[in-house]
Design an enzyme around this catalytic site. Structure first.
Site, mmCIF file in Angstrom:
data_model
loop_
_atom_site.group_PDB
_atom_site.id
_atom_site.type_symbol
_atom_site.label_atom_id
_atom_site.label_comp_id
_atom_site.label_asym_id
_atom_site.label_seq_id
_atom_site.Cartn_x
_atom_site.Cartn_y
_atom_site.Cartn_z
ATOM 1 N N LYS A 270 0.845 -1.199 0.000
ATOM 2 C CA LYS A 270 0.000 0.000 0.000
ATOM 3 C C LYS A 270 0.877 1.245 0.000
ATOM 4 O O LYS A 270 1.718 1.429 0.870
ATOM 5 C CB LYS A 270 -0.905 -0.017 1.236
ATOM 6 C CG LYS A 270 -1.715 1.266 1.430
ATOM 7 C CD LYS A 270 -2.479 1.215 2.754
ATOM 8 C CE LYS A 270 -3.105 2.563 3.100
ATOM 9 N NZ LYS A 270 -3.747 2.552 4.435
ATOM 10 N N ASP A 275 -2.227 10.504 3.876
ATOM 11 C CA ASP A 275 -3.639 10.176 4.063
ATOM 12 C C ASP A 275 -4.308 11.190 4.979
ATOM 13 O O ASP A 275 -4.152 11.134 6.195
ATOM 14 C CB ASP A 275 -3.773 8.770 4.655
ATOM 15 C CG ASP A 275 -5.228 8.361 4.840
ATOM 16 O OD1 ASP A 275 -6.099 9.004 4.217
ATOM 17 O OD2 ASP A 275 -5.473 7.420 5.599
ATOM 18 N N LYS A 282 -9.666 13.087 8.798
ATOM 19 C CA LYS A 282 -9.125 12.706 10.092
ATOM 20 C C LYS A 282 -9.057 13.912 11.014
ATOM 21 O O LYS A 282 -9.104 15.062 10.563
ATOM 22 C CB LYS A 282 -7.700 12.145 9.919
ATOM 23 C CG LYS A 282 -7.595 10.840 9.165
ATOM 24 C CD LYS A 282 -6.134 10.432 9.042
ATOM 25 C CE LYS A 282 -5.968 9.151 8.237
ATOM 26 N NZ LYS A 282 -6.459 7.967 8.948
ATOM 27 N N ASP A 293 1.686 6.211 5.827
ATOM 28 C CA ASP A 293 0.670 5.314 5.284
ATOM 29 C C ASP A 293 1.142 4.592 4.018
ATOM 30 O O ASP A 293 0.372 3.865 3.402
ATOM 31 C CB ASP A 293 -0.623 6.092 5.000
ATOM 32 C CG ASP A 293 -1.870 5.240 5.186
ATOM 33 O OD1 ASP A 293 -1.772 4.204 5.862
ATOM 34 O OD2 ASP A 293 -2.929 5.598 4.649
ATOM 35 N N ASP A 352 -11.936 7.426 4.384
ATOM 36 C CA ASP A 352 -10.697 7.159 5.118
ATOM 37 C C ASP A 352 -10.347 5.671 5.125
ATOM 38 O O ASP A 352 -9.376 5.266 5.747
ATOM 39 C CB ASP A 352 -10.816 7.690 6.549
ATOM 40 C CG ASP A 352 -9.473 7.767 7.252
ATOM 41 O OD1 ASP A 352 -8.440 7.839 6.558
ATOM 42 O OD2 ASP A 352 -9.445 7.749 8.498
ATOM 43 N N GLU A 354 -9.320 3.969 2.482
ATOM 44 C CA GLU A 354 -8.901 4.026 1.078
ATOM 45 C C GLU A 354 -7.889 2.959 0.694
ATOM 46 O O GLU A 354 -7.779 2.579 -0.471
ATOM 47 C CB GLU A 354 -8.311 5.407 0.775
ATOM 48 C CG GLU A 354 -6.861 5.639 1.188
ATOM 49 C CD GLU A 354 -6.604 5.540 2.695
ATOM 50 O OE1 GLU A 354 -5.507 5.116 3.079
ATOM 51 O OE2 GLU A 354 -7.510 5.900 3.475
ATOM 52 N N ARG A 356 -7.680 -0.254 1.154
ATOM 53 C CA ARG A 356 -8.239 -1.487 0.575
ATOM 54 C C ARG A 356 -8.656 -1.288 -0.871
ATOM 55 O O ARG A 356 -8.706 -2.245 -1.637
ATOM 56 C CB ARG A 356 -9.409 -1.966 1.428
ATOM 57 C CG ARG A 356 -10.557 -0.984 1.498
ATOM 58 C CD ARG A 356 -11.432 -1.196 2.728
ATOM 59 N NE ARG A 356 -10.715 -0.837 3.942
ATOM 60 C CZ ARG A 356 -11.199 -1.012 5.184
ATOM 61 N NH1 ARG A 356 -12.389 -1.554 5.349
ATOM 62 N NH2 ARG A 356 -10.495 -0.664 6.232
#
Length: 501
Positions: A270, A275, A282, A293, A352, A354, A356
Protein backbone atom coordinates in the site's frame (compact mmCIF):
# COMPACT_ATOMS: atom_id res chain seq x y z
CA UNK A 1 29.65 2.41 5.83
CA UNK A 2 32.84 0.34 5.86
CA UNK A 3 32.27 -3.11 7.44
CA UNK A 4 34.80 -5.92 7.73
CA UNK A 5 35.78 -9.01 9.69
CA UNK A 6 39.01 -8.78 11.68
CA UNK A 7 41.27 -11.23 13.50
CA UNK A 8 43.38 -9.53 16.14
CA UNK A 9 44.52 -9.80 19.74
CA UNK A 10 41.96 -7.93 21.81
CA UNK A 11 44.55 -5.70 23.47
CA UNK A 12 45.78 -4.51 20.07
CA UNK A 13 42.41 -3.49 18.58
CA UNK A 14 42.45 0.24 17.89
CA UNK A 15 38.93 1.68 17.86
CA UNK A 16 36.74 4.19 19.60
CA UNK A 17 34.59 1.53 21.24
CA UNK A 18 34.93 -2.23 21.66
CA UNK A 19 31.54 -3.88 22.24
CA UNK A 20 31.63 -7.11 24.25
CA UNK A 21 28.81 -9.20 25.72
CA UNK A 22 27.85 -10.71 29.03
CA UNK A 23 24.84 -12.90 29.83
CA UNK A 24 23.05 -13.77 33.04
CA UNK A 25 24.33 -17.07 34.40
CA UNK A 26 21.79 -19.86 34.71
CA UNK A 27 21.02 -20.15 38.46
CA UNK A 28 22.45 -23.21 40.22
CA UNK A 29 22.05 -23.64 43.95
CA UNK A 30 21.51 -19.92 44.50
CA UNK A 31 24.51 -18.96 42.36
CA UNK A 32 24.03 -15.75 40.45
CA UNK A 33 26.37 -13.58 38.42
CA UNK A 34 27.23 -13.25 34.76
CA UNK A 35 28.80 -15.29 32.00
CA UNK A 36 31.30 -13.32 29.92
CA UNK A 37 31.76 -13.85 26.20
CA UNK A 38 35.21 -15.02 25.18
CA UNK A 39 36.31 -11.51 24.27
CA UNK A 40 34.77 -10.01 27.41
CA UNK A 41 36.64 -12.58 29.48
CA UNK A 42 39.92 -11.59 27.78
CA UNK A 43 39.19 -7.93 28.46
CA UNK A 44 38.34 -8.74 32.09
CA UNK A 45 41.75 -10.38 32.58
CA UNK A 46 43.58 -7.46 30.97
CA UNK A 47 41.74 -5.08 33.30
CA UNK A 48 42.47 -7.15 36.42
CA UNK A 49 38.93 -8.47 36.80
CA UNK A 50 37.19 -5.10 36.59
CA UNK A 51 34.09 -6.42 34.80
CA UNK A 52 33.69 -9.24 37.31
CA UNK A 53 34.17 -6.78 40.15
CA UNK A 54 31.50 -4.41 38.85
CA UNK A 55 29.16 -7.37 38.43
CA UNK A 56 29.80 -8.60 41.96
CA UNK A 57 29.03 -5.10 43.25
CA UNK A 58 25.66 -5.22 41.45
CA UNK A 59 26.56 -2.38 39.10
CA UNK A 60 26.18 -4.65 36.06
CA UNK A 61 23.86 -7.67 36.02
CA UNK A 62 23.77 -8.70 32.35
CA UNK A 63 20.15 -7.77 31.68
CA UNK A 64 19.31 -7.43 27.98
CA UNK A 65 20.54 -4.04 26.79
CA UNK A 66 22.15 -3.07 30.10
CA UNK A 67 25.53 -1.38 29.58
CA UNK A 68 28.76 -0.90 31.48
CA UNK A 69 31.35 1.49 30.01
CA UNK A 70 35.01 1.03 30.94
CA UNK A 71 38.06 3.15 30.09
CA UNK A 72 41.13 0.92 29.69
CA UNK A 73 43.66 3.73 30.41
CA UNK A 74 46.29 2.31 28.07
CA UNK A 75 45.88 -1.37 28.90
CA UNK A 76 43.98 -1.84 25.65
CA UNK A 77 44.37 0.03 22.37
CA UNK A 78 40.61 0.69 22.34
CA UNK A 79 39.55 4.06 23.78
CA UNK A 80 36.67 2.46 25.69
CA UNK A 81 34.98 -0.88 26.23
CA UNK A 82 31.20 -1.18 26.31
CA UNK A 83 29.96 -4.34 28.02
CA UNK A 84 26.37 -5.01 26.93
CA UNK A 85 23.96 -7.38 28.62
CA UNK A 86 22.60 -10.26 26.54
CA UNK A 87 19.94 -11.39 29.00
CA UNK A 88 19.71 -14.96 30.39
CA UNK A 89 22.35 -17.23 28.88
CA UNK A 90 19.81 -20.03 28.34
CA UNK A 91 17.61 -17.69 26.30
CA UNK A 92 20.28 -16.20 24.03
CA UNK A 93 18.97 -15.93 20.47
CA UNK A 94 19.92 -14.09 17.32
CA UNK A 95 17.20 -11.56 18.14
CA UNK A 96 18.48 -10.84 21.66
CA UNK A 97 22.01 -10.44 20.24
CA UNK A 98 20.64 -8.22 17.46
CA UNK A 99 18.79 -6.06 19.99
CA UNK A 100 21.73 -5.81 22.41
CA UNK A 101 24.15 -4.88 19.62
CA UNK A 102 21.76 -2.19 18.36
CA UNK A 103 21.54 -0.65 21.84
CA UNK A 104 25.30 -0.66 22.38
CA UNK A 105 26.08 0.65 18.88
CA UNK A 106 23.60 3.54 19.28
CA UNK A 107 25.11 4.39 22.65
CA UNK A 108 28.62 4.34 21.20
CA UNK A 109 27.56 6.60 18.33
CA UNK A 110 25.84 9.05 20.69
CA UNK A 111 29.06 9.36 22.66
CA UNK A 112 31.03 10.28 19.54
CA UNK A 113 32.46 6.93 18.43
CA UNK A 114 33.26 6.70 14.71
CA UNK A 115 34.97 3.30 14.62
CA UNK A 116 33.45 0.42 16.59
CA UNK A 117 34.35 -3.25 16.90
CA UNK A 118 31.65 -5.84 17.57
CA UNK A 119 32.54 -8.76 19.82
CA UNK A 120 29.35 -9.20 21.81
CA UNK A 121 29.18 -12.83 20.78
CA UNK A 122 32.86 -13.48 21.31
CA UNK A 123 34.86 -16.24 19.70
CA UNK A 124 34.38 -18.66 18.09
CA UNK A 125 31.96 -16.74 15.90
CA UNK A 126 29.05 -18.43 14.15
CA UNK A 127 27.46 -17.20 10.88
CA UNK A 128 24.05 -16.88 12.55
CA UNK A 129 25.31 -14.60 15.30
CA UNK A 130 27.71 -12.71 13.03
CA UNK A 131 24.79 -11.77 10.82
CA UNK A 132 22.74 -10.74 13.86
CA UNK A 133 25.50 -8.44 15.15
CA UNK A 134 25.88 -6.70 11.79
CA UNK A 135 22.13 -6.28 11.39
CA UNK A 136 21.76 -5.00 14.93
CA UNK A 137 24.54 -2.45 14.58
CA UNK A 138 23.31 -1.03 11.27
CA UNK A 139 19.68 -0.92 12.40
CA UNK A 140 20.63 0.68 15.70
CA UNK A 141 22.90 3.29 14.12
CA UNK A 142 20.15 4.50 11.76
CA UNK A 143 19.04 8.09 12.13
CA UNK A 144 16.99 10.33 9.86
CA UNK A 145 18.75 13.68 10.02
CA UNK A 146 18.60 14.84 6.40
CA UNK A 147 16.66 18.02 7.16
CA UNK A 148 18.68 19.52 10.01
CA UNK A 149 20.46 22.70 8.95
CA UNK A 150 23.61 21.38 10.66
CA UNK A 151 24.45 17.69 10.98
CA UNK A 152 26.77 16.23 13.60
CA UNK A 153 29.11 14.31 11.31
CA UNK A 154 31.46 13.67 14.23
CA UNK A 155 28.67 11.70 15.94
CA UNK A 156 28.24 9.15 13.18
CA UNK A 157 29.86 5.73 13.13
CA UNK A 158 31.60 5.24 9.78
CA UNK A 159 33.57 2.02 10.37
CA UNK A 160 32.46 -1.30 11.84
CA UNK A 161 34.57 -4.40 12.38
CA UNK A 162 33.44 -7.79 13.66
CA UNK A 163 36.04 -9.71 15.69
CA UNK A 164 36.30 -13.37 14.63
CA UNK A 165 38.87 -16.17 14.80
CA UNK A 166 39.16 -16.53 11.02
CA UNK A 167 38.38 -13.38 9.02
CA UNK A 168 38.71 -15.24 5.71
CA UNK A 169 36.12 -17.91 6.54
CA UNK A 170 33.65 -17.96 3.67
CA UNK A 171 30.58 -18.66 5.81
CA UNK A 172 31.36 -15.70 8.07
CA UNK A 173 31.94 -13.40 5.10
CA UNK A 174 28.58 -14.48 3.66
CA UNK A 175 26.90 -13.87 7.01
CA UNK A 176 28.39 -10.39 7.20
CA UNK A 177 27.18 -9.58 3.69
CA UNK A 178 23.69 -10.95 4.35
CA UNK A 179 23.39 -8.92 7.54
CA UNK A 180 24.56 -5.80 5.74
CA UNK A 181 22.19 -6.32 2.81
CA UNK A 182 19.15 -6.92 5.03
CA UNK A 183 19.88 -3.99 7.34
CA UNK A 184 20.61 -1.55 4.51
CA UNK A 185 17.39 -2.57 2.75
CA UNK A 186 15.46 -2.03 5.98
CA UNK A 187 17.02 1.41 6.40
CA UNK A 188 16.17 2.24 2.78
CA UNK A 189 12.52 1.50 3.60
CA UNK A 190 12.75 3.57 6.79
CA UNK A 191 14.09 6.52 4.81
CA UNK A 192 11.12 6.32 2.44
CA UNK A 193 8.59 6.33 5.28
CA UNK A 194 10.35 9.10 7.21
CA UNK A 195 10.49 11.47 4.23
CA UNK A 196 8.05 14.40 4.48
CA UNK A 197 5.04 14.01 2.17
CA UNK A 198 5.87 17.26 0.39
CA UNK A 199 9.00 15.45 -0.85
CA UNK A 200 7.82 11.86 -1.20
CA UNK A 201 4.87 12.29 -3.54
CA UNK A 202 3.57 9.32 -5.57
CA UNK A 203 5.78 10.43 -8.46
CA UNK A 204 8.85 10.67 -6.24
CA UNK A 205 8.15 7.26 -4.68
CA UNK A 206 8.01 5.80 -8.18
CA UNK A 207 11.23 7.60 -9.11
CA UNK A 208 13.05 6.21 -6.08
CA UNK A 209 11.78 2.73 -6.84
CA UNK A 210 13.11 3.06 -10.38
CA UNK A 211 16.49 4.37 -9.16
CA UNK A 212 16.81 1.48 -6.72
CA UNK A 213 15.86 -0.98 -9.46
CA UNK A 214 18.61 0.35 -11.73
CA UNK A 215 21.12 0.16 -8.89
CA UNK A 216 20.47 -3.52 -8.06
CA UNK A 217 19.44 -4.82 -11.48
CA UNK A 218 15.65 -5.18 -11.28
CA UNK A 219 13.24 -4.73 -14.19
CA UNK A 220 11.00 -1.73 -13.58
CA UNK A 221 7.75 -0.53 -15.13
CA UNK A 222 5.82 2.54 -13.98
CA UNK A 223 2.24 3.16 -15.09
CA UNK A 224 1.06 6.77 -15.26
CA UNK A 225 -2.54 7.94 -14.90
CA UNK A 226 -3.36 7.28 -18.55
CA UNK A 227 -2.19 3.66 -18.31
CA UNK A 228 -3.97 3.22 -14.96
CA UNK A 229 -7.16 4.52 -16.60
CA UNK A 230 -6.69 2.14 -19.54
CA UNK A 231 -6.42 -0.75 -17.09
CA UNK A 232 -9.66 0.40 -15.40
CA UNK A 233 -8.13 0.54 -11.93
CA UNK A 234 -11.15 2.22 -10.41
CA UNK A 235 -9.96 1.94 -6.81
CA UNK A 236 -6.67 3.72 -7.42
CA UNK A 237 -8.30 6.33 -9.66
CA UNK A 238 -11.13 6.92 -7.17
CA UNK A 239 -8.86 7.55 -4.19
CA UNK A 240 -6.59 9.88 -6.14
CA UNK A 241 -9.44 12.08 -7.43
CA UNK A 242 -9.11 14.64 -4.65
CA UNK A 243 -5.37 15.19 -5.00
CA UNK A 244 -3.39 17.46 -7.28
CA UNK A 245 -0.71 14.72 -7.37
CA UNK A 246 -1.14 12.06 -10.09
CA UNK A 247 -1.14 8.35 -9.16
CA UNK A 248 1.48 5.83 -10.12
CA UNK A 249 1.52 2.03 -10.32
CA UNK A 250 5.01 0.58 -9.87
CA UNK A 251 6.01 -2.91 -11.01
CA UNK A 252 9.43 -4.39 -10.16
CA UNK A 253 10.49 -7.83 -11.38
CA UNK A 254 13.28 -10.04 -10.10
CA UNK A 255 14.03 -13.05 -12.34
CA UNK A 256 15.92 -15.47 -10.15
CA UNK A 257 14.51 -18.50 -12.00
CA UNK A 258 14.16 -17.32 -15.61
CA UNK A 259 13.65 -20.82 -17.00
CA UNK A 260 10.92 -21.73 -14.52
CA UNK A 261 7.29 -21.95 -15.60
CA UNK A 262 6.32 -20.77 -12.10
CA UNK A 263 5.67 -17.03 -12.30
CA UNK A 264 6.57 -16.80 -8.66
CA UNK A 265 5.91 -14.72 -5.60
CA UNK A 266 4.03 -11.39 -5.64
CA UNK A 267 4.66 -8.67 -3.06
CA UNK A 268 2.04 -5.92 -2.91
CA UNK A 269 2.49 -2.73 -0.85
CA UNK A 270 0.00 0.00 0.00
CA UNK A 271 1.50 3.31 -1.14
CA UNK A 272 -0.64 6.16 0.23
CA UNK A 273 2.04 8.85 0.50
CA UNK A 274 -0.26 11.02 2.61
CA UNK A 275 -3.64 10.18 4.06
CA UNK A 276 -5.81 13.08 5.16
CA UNK A 277 -8.82 10.79 5.28
CA UNK A 278 -10.32 12.51 2.23
CA UNK A 279 -13.80 13.93 2.77
CA UNK A 280 -14.10 11.70 5.87
CA UNK A 281 -11.38 13.93 7.29
CA UNK A 282 -9.12 12.71 10.09
CA UNK A 283 -8.57 14.75 13.23
CA UNK A 284 -5.45 16.92 13.34
CA UNK A 285 -3.76 14.49 15.74
CA UNK A 286 -4.82 11.53 13.63
CA UNK A 287 -3.24 13.08 10.55
CA UNK A 288 0.15 13.97 12.02
CA UNK A 289 2.02 10.79 11.08
CA UNK A 290 0.07 9.91 7.92
CA UNK A 291 3.17 10.21 5.80
CA UNK A 292 3.72 6.67 7.13
CA UNK A 293 0.67 5.31 5.28
CA UNK A 294 2.99 4.03 2.56
CA UNK A 295 4.83 1.76 4.99
CA UNK A 296 3.64 -1.30 3.06
CA UNK A 297 5.05 0.06 -0.19
CA UNK A 298 8.34 0.91 1.52
CA UNK A 299 8.61 -2.62 2.94
CA UNK A 300 8.02 -4.20 -0.45
CA UNK A 301 10.58 -1.95 -2.15
CA UNK A 302 13.13 -2.61 0.59
CA UNK A 303 12.54 -6.34 0.30
CA UNK A 304 13.08 -6.21 -3.46
CA UNK A 305 16.39 -4.39 -2.94
CA UNK A 306 17.52 -7.16 -0.58
CA UNK A 307 16.22 -9.98 -2.79
CA UNK A 308 18.05 -8.60 -5.83
CA UNK A 309 21.32 -8.63 -3.88
CA UNK A 310 20.82 -12.00 -2.15
CA UNK A 311 19.90 -13.61 -5.50
CA UNK A 312 17.61 -16.51 -4.48
CA UNK A 313 16.59 -18.79 -7.39
CA UNK A 314 12.96 -17.65 -7.45
CA UNK A 315 10.89 -15.17 -9.46
CA UNK A 316 9.48 -12.25 -7.46
CA UNK A 317 7.23 -9.41 -8.65
CA UNK A 318 6.50 -6.30 -6.59
CA UNK A 319 3.35 -4.24 -7.21
CA UNK A 320 2.99 -0.81 -5.60
CA UNK A 321 -0.12 1.32 -6.17
CA UNK A 322 0.61 4.84 -4.92
CA UNK A 323 -1.37 8.06 -4.56
CA UNK A 324 -2.52 10.64 -2.01
CA UNK A 325 -5.90 10.68 -0.26
CA UNK A 326 -6.94 14.34 -0.09
CA UNK A 327 -10.16 16.36 0.33
CA UNK A 328 -11.28 18.65 -2.49
CA UNK A 329 -14.18 19.39 -4.77
CA UNK A 330 -13.14 16.45 -6.95
CA UNK A 331 -12.76 13.90 -4.13
CA UNK A 332 -14.60 10.62 -4.16
CA UNK A 333 -17.51 10.56 -1.73
CA UNK A 334 -19.35 8.28 0.70
CA UNK A 335 -22.16 6.80 -1.38
CA UNK A 336 -20.05 6.47 -4.53
CA UNK A 337 -19.53 3.11 -6.20
CA UNK A 338 -16.10 2.26 -7.61
CA UNK A 339 -15.39 -0.54 -10.07
CA UNK A 340 -12.12 -2.39 -9.46
CA UNK A 341 -10.06 -3.66 -12.41
CA UNK A 342 -11.36 -7.23 -12.03
CA UNK A 343 -14.90 -5.93 -12.55
CA UNK A 344 -16.17 -6.09 -8.97
CA UNK A 345 -17.83 -3.00 -7.48
CA UNK A 346 -17.38 -1.46 -4.03
CA UNK A 347 -19.85 0.86 -2.28
CA UNK A 348 -17.98 3.69 -0.55
CA UNK A 349 -18.90 4.21 3.09
CA UNK A 350 -15.92 6.12 4.48
CA UNK A 351 -13.24 7.77 2.34
CA UNK A 352 -10.70 7.16 5.12
CA UNK A 353 -10.82 3.44 4.30
CA UNK A 354 -8.90 4.03 1.08
CA UNK A 355 -6.06 1.52 1.36
CA UNK A 356 -8.24 -1.49 0.58
CA UNK A 357 -9.36 0.22 -2.63
CA UNK A 358 -5.92 0.72 -4.14
CA UNK A 359 -4.80 -2.72 -2.91
CA UNK A 360 -7.81 -4.31 -4.61
CA UNK A 361 -6.56 -3.12 -7.99
CA UNK A 362 -3.02 -4.32 -7.27
CA UNK A 363 -4.19 -7.72 -6.00
CA UNK A 364 -6.41 -8.10 -9.08
CA UNK A 365 -3.39 -7.37 -11.29
CA UNK A 366 -1.31 -10.01 -9.45
CA UNK A 367 -4.08 -12.60 -9.72
CA UNK A 368 -4.56 -11.89 -13.43
CA UNK A 369 -0.82 -12.45 -14.01
CA UNK A 370 -1.07 -15.83 -12.27
CA UNK A 371 1.32 -14.93 -9.46
CA UNK A 372 1.20 -17.07 -6.32
CA UNK A 373 1.64 -16.76 -3.42
CA UNK A 374 0.56 -13.13 -3.12
CA UNK A 375 1.57 -11.26 0.02
CA UNK A 376 0.34 -7.73 0.67
CA UNK A 377 1.51 -5.36 3.39
CA UNK A 378 -0.49 -2.34 4.46
CA UNK A 379 -0.95 0.10 7.31
CA UNK A 380 -4.60 -0.74 6.91
CA UNK A 381 -6.65 -0.54 10.11
CA UNK A 382 -6.68 0.97 13.57
CA UNK A 383 -8.49 -2.18 14.63
CA UNK A 384 -5.33 -4.28 14.41
CA UNK A 385 -3.56 -1.79 16.70
CA UNK A 386 -6.35 -2.20 19.26
CA UNK A 387 -6.05 -5.99 18.97
CA UNK A 388 -2.26 -6.45 18.88
CA UNK A 389 -0.63 -3.13 19.81
CA UNK A 390 2.76 -2.24 18.35
CA UNK A 391 4.57 -5.53 18.95
CA UNK A 392 2.85 -7.92 16.54
CA UNK A 393 1.65 -7.69 12.96
CA UNK A 394 -1.77 -9.12 12.12
CA UNK A 395 -1.51 -12.03 9.69
CA UNK A 396 -4.53 -13.01 7.58
CA UNK A 397 -3.91 -15.97 5.29
CA UNK A 398 -5.91 -18.43 3.18
CA UNK A 399 -3.20 -21.13 3.31
CA UNK A 400 -1.93 -22.67 6.55
CA UNK A 401 1.48 -23.64 5.17
CA UNK A 402 2.12 -20.11 3.88
CA UNK A 403 1.02 -18.71 7.23
CA UNK A 404 3.53 -20.88 9.08
CA UNK A 405 6.30 -19.97 6.63
CA UNK A 406 5.68 -16.27 7.23
CA UNK A 407 5.68 -16.72 11.01
CA UNK A 408 8.92 -18.73 10.83
CA UNK A 409 10.63 -16.20 8.52
CA UNK A 410 9.49 -13.47 10.89
CA UNK A 411 11.07 -15.26 13.85
CA UNK A 412 14.35 -15.40 11.95
CA UNK A 413 14.11 -11.65 11.29
CA UNK A 414 13.10 -10.82 14.85
CA UNK A 415 9.54 -9.86 13.84
CA UNK A 416 6.29 -11.26 15.26
CA UNK A 417 3.25 -12.16 13.15
CA UNK A 418 -0.01 -13.29 14.75
CA UNK A 419 -2.61 -15.35 12.82
CA UNK A 420 -6.03 -13.71 12.62
CA UNK A 421 -9.37 -15.21 11.44
CA UNK A 422 -10.76 -15.16 7.91
CA UNK A 423 -14.02 -17.00 8.55
CA UNK A 424 -16.74 -16.56 5.94
CA UNK A 425 -19.16 -15.49 8.68
CA UNK A 426 -17.54 -12.05 8.47
CA UNK A 427 -18.81 -11.66 4.89
CA UNK A 428 -22.17 -10.61 6.33
CA UNK A 429 -20.62 -7.36 7.54
CA UNK A 430 -19.42 -6.30 4.08
CA UNK A 431 -22.57 -7.06 2.11
CA UNK A 432 -23.87 -4.07 0.17
CA UNK A 433 -27.42 -3.41 -1.01
CA UNK A 434 -26.22 -1.61 -4.14
CA UNK A 435 -22.80 -3.08 -5.04
CA UNK A 436 -20.83 -6.32 -4.85
CA UNK A 437 -19.06 -5.30 -1.63
CA UNK A 438 -19.38 -2.62 1.03
CA UNK A 439 -16.16 -0.76 1.73
CA UNK A 440 -16.24 -1.21 5.52
CA UNK A 441 -17.92 -3.58 7.91
CA UNK A 442 -18.10 -1.14 10.81
CA UNK A 443 -16.10 -1.01 14.03
CA UNK A 444 -16.53 -4.62 15.05
CA UNK A 445 -13.70 -6.84 13.77
CA UNK A 446 -12.63 -3.98 11.49
CA UNK A 447 -9.24 -5.48 10.66
CA UNK A 448 -10.88 -8.81 9.80
CA UNK A 449 -13.55 -7.31 7.53
CA UNK A 450 -10.87 -5.23 5.76
CA UNK A 451 -8.98 -8.45 5.03
CA UNK A 452 -12.19 -10.12 3.85
CA UNK A 453 -12.66 -7.30 1.34
CA UNK A 454 -9.14 -7.87 -0.03
CA UNK A 455 -9.78 -11.60 -0.31
CA UNK A 456 -12.31 -10.86 -3.06
CA UNK A 457 -9.48 -9.85 -5.39
CA UNK A 458 -6.86 -12.62 -5.11
CA UNK A 459 -8.62 -15.27 -7.18
CA UNK A 460 -7.33 -18.79 -6.52
CA UNK A 461 -3.86 -17.71 -5.41
CA UNK A 462 -2.35 -18.50 -2.05
CA UNK A 463 -2.52 -15.18 -0.28
CA UNK A 464 -1.49 -13.46 2.94
CA UNK A 465 -2.41 -9.98 4.13
CA UNK A 466 -0.16 -8.35 6.73
CA UNK A 467 -1.73 -5.42 8.58
CA UNK A 468 1.30 -3.44 9.78
CA UNK A 469 -0.62 -0.42 11.10
CA UNK A 470 0.75 -1.00 14.61
CA UNK A 471 4.28 -2.08 13.74
CA UNK A 472 5.43 0.13 10.85
CA UNK A 473 5.90 3.36 12.82
CA UNK A 474 6.78 4.00 16.48
CA UNK A 475 5.93 7.19 18.35
CA UNK A 476 8.79 7.19 20.85
CA UNK A 477 12.54 6.81 20.58
CA UNK A 478 13.83 3.55 22.02
CA UNK A 479 17.33 2.47 23.07
CA UNK A 480 17.61 0.38 19.90
CA UNK A 481 15.85 2.62 17.36
CA UNK A 482 14.77 6.12 16.45
CA UNK A 483 11.23 7.40 16.62
CA UNK A 484 9.56 6.88 13.25
CA UNK A 485 9.70 4.11 10.66
CA UNK A 486 10.71 0.59 11.70
CA UNK A 487 11.06 -1.02 8.27
CA UNK A 488 8.94 -3.95 9.44
CA UNK A 489 8.46 -6.66 6.81
CA UNK A 490 11.61 -6.03 4.78
CA UNK A 491 13.82 -8.70 6.33
CA UNK A 492 10.96 -11.16 6.78
CA UNK A 493 10.02 -10.95 3.09
CA UNK A 494 13.62 -11.39 1.98
CA UNK A 495 14.04 -14.37 4.30
CA UNK A 496 10.78 -15.83 3.02
CA UNK A 497 11.94 -15.52 -0.58
CA UNK A 498 15.15 -17.38 0.31
CA UNK A 499 13.13 -20.16 1.96
CA UNK A 500 10.57 -20.46 -0.83
CA UNK A 501 13.42 -20.75 -3.32
Amino acid sequence: MHIQLITQAVQDIQCDALLVGAAIKAPKQNEGGIVLSATAEAVDKLLDGLISERSADGEFQGKLGEMLTLHPRGRLASRRVIVVGLGPQAQLTAQSLRRATAIAARHAQNTGAQHIVLAAQGNPATPHYTQAQVEGALLGLYKFDHYFSTREENKTVSRIAVLVENSSAEDLQQALQKGRILAEATNFARDLVNEPPIVLTPTELANRAAAMARRVGLDCEIFDKDKITELKMGGLLGVTQGSAEPPRFVILRYRGAPDSTNKGLALVGKGITFDSGGLSLKTAAGMEDMKSDMGGAAAVLGAMQAIAQLKPPINVTALVPTCENMPSGTSYRPGDILRISNGKTIEIVNTDAEGRLILSDALSYAAKEGLSPIIDLATLTGGVVVALGSFMTGLFCNDEQLSQEIISAGQSAGEKYWPMPLDDDYNEQIKSDIADIKQTGGREASSVTAAKILQNFVGDAKWAHLDIAGTAFVETKKPYQEKGATGVGVRMLAELALRLA
